[in-house]
Enzyme design. Structure first.
Site, PDB file in Angstrom:
ATOM      1  N   THR A 362      -1.555  29.329 -63.142  1.00 59.55           N
ATOM      2  CA  THR A 362      -0.760  29.370 -64.256  1.00 59.55           C
ATOM      3  C   THR A 362      -1.418  27.994 -65.014  1.00 59.55           C
ATOM      4  O   THR A 362      -2.269  27.329 -64.523  1.00 59.55           O
ATOM      5  CB  THR A 362       0.786  28.922 -64.078  1.00 59.55           C
ATOM      6  OG1 THR A 362       1.537  29.670 -63.371  1.00 59.55           O
ATOM      7  CG2 THR A 362       1.546  28.676 -65.515  1.00 59.55           C
ATOM      8  N   GLU A 401       2.390  39.403 -61.804  1.00 59.70           N
ATOM      9  CA  GLU A 401       3.516  38.875 -61.945  1.00 59.70           C
ATOM     10  C   GLU A 401       4.949  39.772 -61.600  1.00 59.70           C
ATOM     11  O   GLU A 401       5.860  39.265 -61.235  1.00 59.70           O
ATOM     12  CB  GLU A 401       3.802  38.524 -63.602  1.00 59.70           C
ATOM     13  CG  GLU A 401       2.939  37.757 -64.245  1.00 59.70           C
ATOM     14  CD  GLU A 401       3.182  36.271 -63.738  1.00 59.70           C
ATOM     15  OE1 GLU A 401       4.293  35.862 -62.753  1.00 59.70           O
ATOM     16  OE2 GLU A 401       2.514  35.293 -64.248  1.00 59.70           O
ATOM     17  N   GLY A 453       1.848  25.260 -61.392  1.00 58.66           N
ATOM     18  CA  GLY A 453       2.155  24.916 -60.045  1.00 58.66           C
ATOM     19  C   GLY A 453       3.205  25.781 -59.380  1.00 58.66           C
ATOM     20  O   GLY A 453       3.716  25.364 -58.438  1.00 58.66           O
TER      21      GLY A 453
END
Length: 552
Positions: A362, A401, A453
């Site tokens: 990310t 995702e 993270g």
């Protein structure tokens, strides 16, 4: 997967305090993306235009972390105070089903939800770029995408971290010939000096620039995406793409002592969990507690906030969630009542805990323009290089995702986060995310922050918020603070090297916490401090990675 990453330590990049900058402040994960944003500000654009430019540039120069094959959250606060949140999260294709990643034994098959076209949700970032530009930008999409198109066409030399991540994800990239042709050098991870040119991606961005949303979600780009995905074993339709829309949602608001909090609503779990943890901690005078007790209380607040994340949260278009309860002071008081200052809570003892095993990538950027418009944006493809799959001819590296859904209630995903039926897979649904773009106000001071993270995003933003709440107006302090984390399950306090001192470790273990040091420093926070009354700005980029934070 996140724990396998190694980190490159570099000198902290932080701007000096600047009075009334001519353009504004930008903090992003890559110098070329920050430059793209300032190019647009210099051309007369505002923070929203710069956000589009930075996002698209990051898609080119930081494909390990984000891209137009992924998704994004944009938290915007315009001059005068009006706030909006653009949800450009990926959606499950209509072919998706509740048990699509389970094997014959009923257990999740992780390979299916992490690598290849079956792992990819319908991308949302291109629609987000269009929506942000239309909603609050000044310049057209073609101008805002111009820096990214130029970078993709002319190429650039990737940094050491990019090259390391290619090596880590070599197998997944090599399995997709189009991705291998772009990111590998004759089938091998490239070495320093390699020039990354992405002409197919440039062509896709040009179609988006000329035609807006139809330039990606229909026509040639949509055809290339669907044909490529389906030929490799996925199941997308042209309707999946044509039906995609970025959704404008109402940001969450809260207050921690004197700090006003503006943060992300579901399908982000981060804003809700952040407010829950802050509400719990508001009942303690943390500044009067000794260091061990202070950290113990923060860990216990994290534990309860992450527990509720697993139990209640999902896509607001599919799931009814008790958001008013979860963000209320009274509810937090009830959670606080179960915390002992002299003993750690066992996660298994908390009521309603989901059953299951105990067992990233990310990017974030922050922008404040000279007029006071603010964007805090977090973008993702999930693990490094997403699924590793690129439909031939598109230049679009697709996300993975779908792994952020709960493949089976109580089973952990790549970041060990567990979920319940609220985050179950369903056609058209958006998976729950930990991304937590946030804007804070304390008197005449403003903080804009966020970080990548995985599951640790929420705890990092919490620690940064607490630093600001304690009076720190220096973003370098927010981005450098030592990090520790608890996410309810597994019942472990993780901490980065130097994240906890020897006395902290001994004290927390004495209280009954189980501690585990991770093998690297983590996160990549990008933050801006702004004093609206004077116009002064300061920006900082996390020293754990090679970002760029500037005020001009």
């Amino acid at each position: 997967m996140q724990r396998l990453l190694t980190i490159v330590l570099v000198t902290l990049v932080a701007s000096p305090l600047a009075a009334a900058p001519k353009l504004g402040a930008i903090a992003s994960a890559h110098p070329l993306a920050t430059e793209a944003g300032f190019e647009i500000l210099a051309a007369g654009g505002n923070a929203c235009d710069a956000a589009v430019a930075v996002s698209a540039a990051l898609a080119v120069v930081e494909p390990v972390s984000s891209g137009i094959g992924g998704g994004a959250f944009y938290l915007v606060q315009l001059k005068g105070g009006k706030a909006l949140f653009v949800d450009a999260r990926e959606r499950a294709p209509q072919s998706a089903s509740r048990d699509m990643y389970l094997g014959e034994d009923g257990k999740p098959v992780r390979e299916k939800s992490l690598n290849g076209p079956l792992a990819a949700g319908i991308p949302g970032e291109p629609a987000g770029l269009v929506q942000v530009g239309k909603r609050c930008g000044r310049l057209g999409l073609a101008r805002n995408l111009a820096p990214a198109i130029r970078l993709a066409t002319e190429g650039f030399e990737p940094d050491e971290f990019h090259l390391q991540m290619v090596g880590m994800r070599q197998k997944a990239l090599a399995a997709a010939p189009a991705a291998a042709a772009v990111f590998l050098d004759q089938g091998q991870p490239p070495k320093a000096g390699f020039r990354l040119v992405q002409k197919d991606l440039a062509a896709t961005l040009q179609r988006l620039a000329r035609q807006g949303q139809p330039g990606f979600y229909s026509g040639d780009t949509a055809r290339l995406l669907v044909e490529g995905v389906n030929a490799a074993g996925g199941a997308w339709t042209l309707a999946d793409l044509a039906d995609y829309r970025a959704v404008e949602r109402t940001p969450l608001r809260g207050r921690y002592h004197e700090v006003e909090v503006l943060t992300a609503p579901p399908p982000s779990s981060g804003g809700v969990a952040l407010l829950t943890a802050l509400n719990i901690l508001e009942g303690y005078a943390l500044n009067l507690r000794d260091p061990v007790t202070r950290k113990h209380l923060i860990v216990e607040a994290m534990r309860r906030a992450y527990r509720d994340r697993a139990e209640y949260l999902g896509d607001p278009d599919y799931v009814a969630m008790p958001l008013a309860m979860l963000s209320s002071k009274d509810y937090a008081a009830g959670l606080r009542a179960g915390i002992r200052t002299d003993q750690a809570t066992s996660s298994a003892s908390l009521p309603g805990a989901p059953s299951g095993p105990e067992g990233t990538d990310t990017t974030h950027f922050s922008v404040v323009d000279a007029a006071g418009n603010i964007v805090s944006a977090t973008l993702s493809v999930n693990i490094p290089f997403g699924s590793g799959f690129m439909p031939p001819g598109s230049g679009v590296l697709l996300n993975d995702e779908m792994d952020d859904f709960s493949a089976k209630s109580g089973s952990p995903n790549a970041y060990k986060l567990i979920g319940s039926h609220a985050n179950a897979i369903a056609p058209g649904k958006r998976p729950l995310s930990s991304m937590t773009p946030t804007i804070l106000r304390r008197g005449d001071a403003v903080a804009v922050l966020g970080t990548p993270g995985g599951s640790r995003i929420i705890s990092m933003v919490l620690l940064g918020t607490l630093s600001f709440a304690q009076g720190s107006d220096d973003p370098a302090e927010w981005v450098t603070t030592g990090r520790y984390h608890h996410q309810f399950s597994p019942d472990v306090v993780e901490y980065e090297p130097q994240g906890l001192g020897a006395d902290d470790i001994a004290g927390l273990e004495k209280l009954g916490h189980t501690l585990q040091q991770v093998n690297r420093r983590y996160g990549n926070m990008q933050a801006i401090a702004w004093q609206p009354r004077t116009g002064q700005m300061q920006a900082a980029s996390d020293p754990r990675r090679k970002g760029s934070a500037q005020v001009r």
